[in-house]
Enzyme design. Structure first.
Site, PDB file in Angstrom:
ATOM      1  N   ARG A  84       0.937  -1.201   0.231  1.00 59.52           N
ATOM      2  CA  ARG A  84      -0.218   0.390   0.032  1.00 59.52           C
ATOM      3  C   ARG A  84       1.169   1.133  -0.003  1.00 59.52           C
ATOM      4  O   ARG A  84       0.286   1.828  -0.789  1.00 59.52           O
ATOM      5  CB  ARG A  84      -1.195   0.587   1.298  1.00 59.52           C
ATOM      6  CG  ARG A  84      -1.919   0.752   1.238  1.00 59.52           C
ATOM      7  CD  ARG A  84      -2.827   0.442   2.322  1.00 59.52           C
ATOM      8  NE  ARG A  84      -2.494   1.677   3.377  1.00 59.52           N
ATOM      9  CZ  ARG A  84      -1.930   1.431   4.453  1.00 59.52           C
ATOM     10  NH1 ARG A  84      -1.911   0.266   5.094  1.00 59.52           N
ATOM     11  NH2 ARG A  84      -0.765   2.122   5.346  1.00 59.52           N
ATOM     12  N   ARG A 166     -11.093  10.053   2.652  1.00 57.09           N
ATOM     13  CA  ARG A 166      -9.846   9.262   2.597  1.00 57.09           C
ATOM     14  C   ARG A 166      -9.893   8.613   1.126  1.00 57.09           C
ATOM     15  O   ARG A 166      -8.413   7.718   0.529  1.00 57.09           O
ATOM     16  CB  ARG A 166     -11.867   7.927   1.833  1.00 57.09           C
ATOM     17  CG  ARG A 166     -10.971   5.586   2.398  1.00 57.09           C
ATOM     18  CD  ARG A 166     -12.365   5.179   2.792  1.00 57.09           C
ATOM     19  NE  ARG A 166     -13.572   5.388   2.916  1.00 57.09           N
ATOM     20  CZ  ARG A 166     -14.395   4.770   1.986  1.00 57.09           C
ATOM     21  NH1 ARG A 166     -13.904   3.912   1.224  1.00 57.09           N
ATOM     22  NH2 ARG A 166     -15.533   5.657   1.786  1.00 57.09           N
TER      23      ARG A 166
END
Ligand code: ZN
Length: 209
Positions: A84, A166
């Protein structure tokens, strides 16, 4: 396989892994599995999460590598949403130096407006919890559940501000990662705006290249 929230990454990862007959895993699966088995890594991860911290990269990497080693000889594997961050990608490369590292980084590209439309349009019925979407499955009567007529509301995660935050976090973390794989010559970008079948076929094509 990499992609922003709302890009359909989980769905596509499952389809691609099935088409290629290879195992796949997401880091969330690994956390749940280790906690269910109450392993040392699972306990370390839980301590961090209970404190509200992110699980440190070295714990995640150890879980991933353990999983990779357990699936050796199965003709490959697919990592869903991992690495990630750039630090995780570099650690993964170091761990996999003997096996030559990963072959492809697949990125599902969806423009921000479309992601925003997909993520911020979700509403849920207060009475029966049935979800609907103001663009892809709008209710017949505005603000009312099609199934039971109950009032619709938006969860905190789905409101405009939360979605913007987000997406912001995702792009900030992912940009250096995408650049890392682009420079390594293994990045393949696929347009994630289209049918599930169409996007899936495009992803499989880039793997076969
Ligand atoms: Zn309802």
């Amino acid at each position: 396989m990499l992609g922003p929230p709302g890009a359909g990454k989980g769905t596509q990862a499952a389809r691609v892994a099935e088409s290629l007959s290879v195992p796949k895993v997401a880091s969330g699966d690994l956390f749940r599995d280790h906690q269910a088995r109450d392993t040392e890594l699972g306990r370390l991860a839980r301590t961090c999460m209970e404190r509200g911290d992110l699980v440190p990269d070295d714990i995640t990497i150890r879980m991933v590598m353990e999983w990779v080693e357990a699936h050796e000889g199965e003709g490959g594997f697919l990592l869903d949403g991992f690495p990630r961050t750039l630090a995780q990608a570099e650690a993964l490369d170091r761990e996999m130096v003997e096996s030559g590292g990963i072959d492809r980084a697949l990125y599902i590209n969806v423009n921000t407006e479309e992601l925003y439309r997909r993520l911020a349009g979700r509403w849920i019925c207060r009475s029966c919890q049935t979800p609907c979407h103001e663009h892809s499955s709008p209710p017949a009567v505005a603000g009312k559940c099609d199934r039971c007529g109950g009032d619709l509301y938006q969860r905190d995660d789905d409101n405009a501000e939360a979605v913007q935050k987000r997406l912001g976090v995702f792009f900030k973390e992912t940009e250096p990662l995408v650049q890392f794989y682009r420079e390594a010559g293994i990045l393949r970008e696929v347009d994630g705006v289209g049918t599930v079948d169409g996007v899936g076929a495009a992803l499989l094509e880039t793997v076969a290249e």
